[in-house]
Design a protein around this motif. Sequence first.
Motif, PDB file in Angstrom:
ATOM      1  N   CYS A  84     -84.138  64.125  14.990  1.00  0.00           N
ATOM      2  CA  CYS A  84     -84.733  63.129  14.352  1.00  0.00           C
ATOM      3  C   CYS A  84     -84.836  61.599  14.952  1.00  0.00           C
ATOM      4  O   CYS A  84     -83.926  61.103  15.486  1.00  0.00           O
ATOM      5  CB  CYS A  84     -84.396  62.746  12.826  1.00  0.00           C
ATOM      6  SG  CYS A  84     -85.084  61.565  11.918  1.00  0.00           S
ATOM      7  N   SER A  86     -85.468  58.697  13.850  1.00  0.00           N
ATOM      8  CA  SER A  86     -84.931  57.625  12.845  1.00  0.00           C
ATOM      9  C   SER A  86     -83.292  57.676  12.802  1.00  0.00           C
ATOM     10  O   SER A  86     -82.801  56.938  13.172  1.00  0.00           O
ATOM     11  CB  SER A  86     -85.414  57.846  11.744  1.00  0.00           C
ATOM     12  OG  SER A  86     -86.845  57.501  11.773  1.00  0.00           O
ATOM     13  N   CYS A  87     -83.004  58.983  12.530  1.00  0.00           N
ATOM     14  CA  CYS A  87     -81.537  59.113  12.192  1.00  0.00           C
ATOM     15  C   CYS A  87     -80.710  59.835  13.185  1.00  0.00           C
ATOM     16  O   CYS A  87     -79.464  60.043  13.105  1.00  0.00           O
ATOM     17  CB  CYS A  87     -81.207  59.572  10.539  1.00  0.00           C
ATOM     18  SG  CYS A  87     -81.556  61.153  10.374  1.00  0.00           S
ATOM     19  N   CYS A 105     -86.880  63.899  10.637  1.00  0.00           N
ATOM     20  CA  CYS A 105     -86.268  64.655   9.591  1.00  0.00           C
ATOM     21  C   CYS A 105     -87.121  64.564   8.138  1.00  0.00           C
ATOM     22  O   CYS A 105     -87.769  63.345   8.237  1.00  0.00           O
ATOM     23  CB  CYS A 105     -84.887  64.801   9.277  1.00  0.00           C
ATOM     24  SG  CYS A 105     -84.394  63.335   8.713  1.00  0.00           S
ATOM     25  N   CYS A 108     -86.318  61.239   6.436  1.00  0.00           N
ATOM     26  CA  CYS A 108     -86.529  59.889   6.969  1.00  0.00           C
ATOM     27  C   CYS A 108     -88.201  60.069   6.857  1.00  0.00           C
ATOM     28  O   CYS A 108     -88.980  59.088   6.563  1.00  0.00           O
ATOM     29  CB  CYS A 108     -86.439  60.109   8.570  1.00  0.00           C
ATOM     30  SG  CYS A 108     -84.695  59.596   8.670  1.00  0.00           S
TER      31      CYS A 108
HETATM   32 ZN   LIG Z   1     -84.049  61.330  10.117  1.00  0.00          ZN
END
Ligand SMILES: [Zn+2]
Length: 116
Positions: A84, A86-87, A105, A108
């Motif tokens: 992902c 983002s995370c 994911c 997110c």
């Molecule tokens: Zn994520």
Amino acid sequence: MPININEARARLLERKAEIEHLRDISKDARKPVKLDQQSVGRLSRMDAMQGQALAQETERRRQGELMRIERALKAIDLDEYGLCVSCGDEIAQKRLELDPSALSCIRCASGEDRSR
Ligand SMILES: [Zn+2]
């Protein structure tokens, strides 16, 4: 079972070629509508303009998908595919099977949708 990178890459490249082909054949639909008072009635002019707006919207969506595909292909090169953006968690394999160009994911992605 780990993600099959070769298959993902092949699907991404295939989708990319498909989008590029679709963009190519739909070029005419995005051209500015000619407002010819003589040959086209008011209603069909509106039809033509609506069709053009639709074609432009489709084009925007295609550009967005192309950008995601490019990023996914780059992620494959960097050995970061399936993570992902983002995370950093792993993206569920089901999600990648559905859309090999998914960059975040599900958690997110749905969080992004809510904030929009
Ligand atoms: Zn994520």
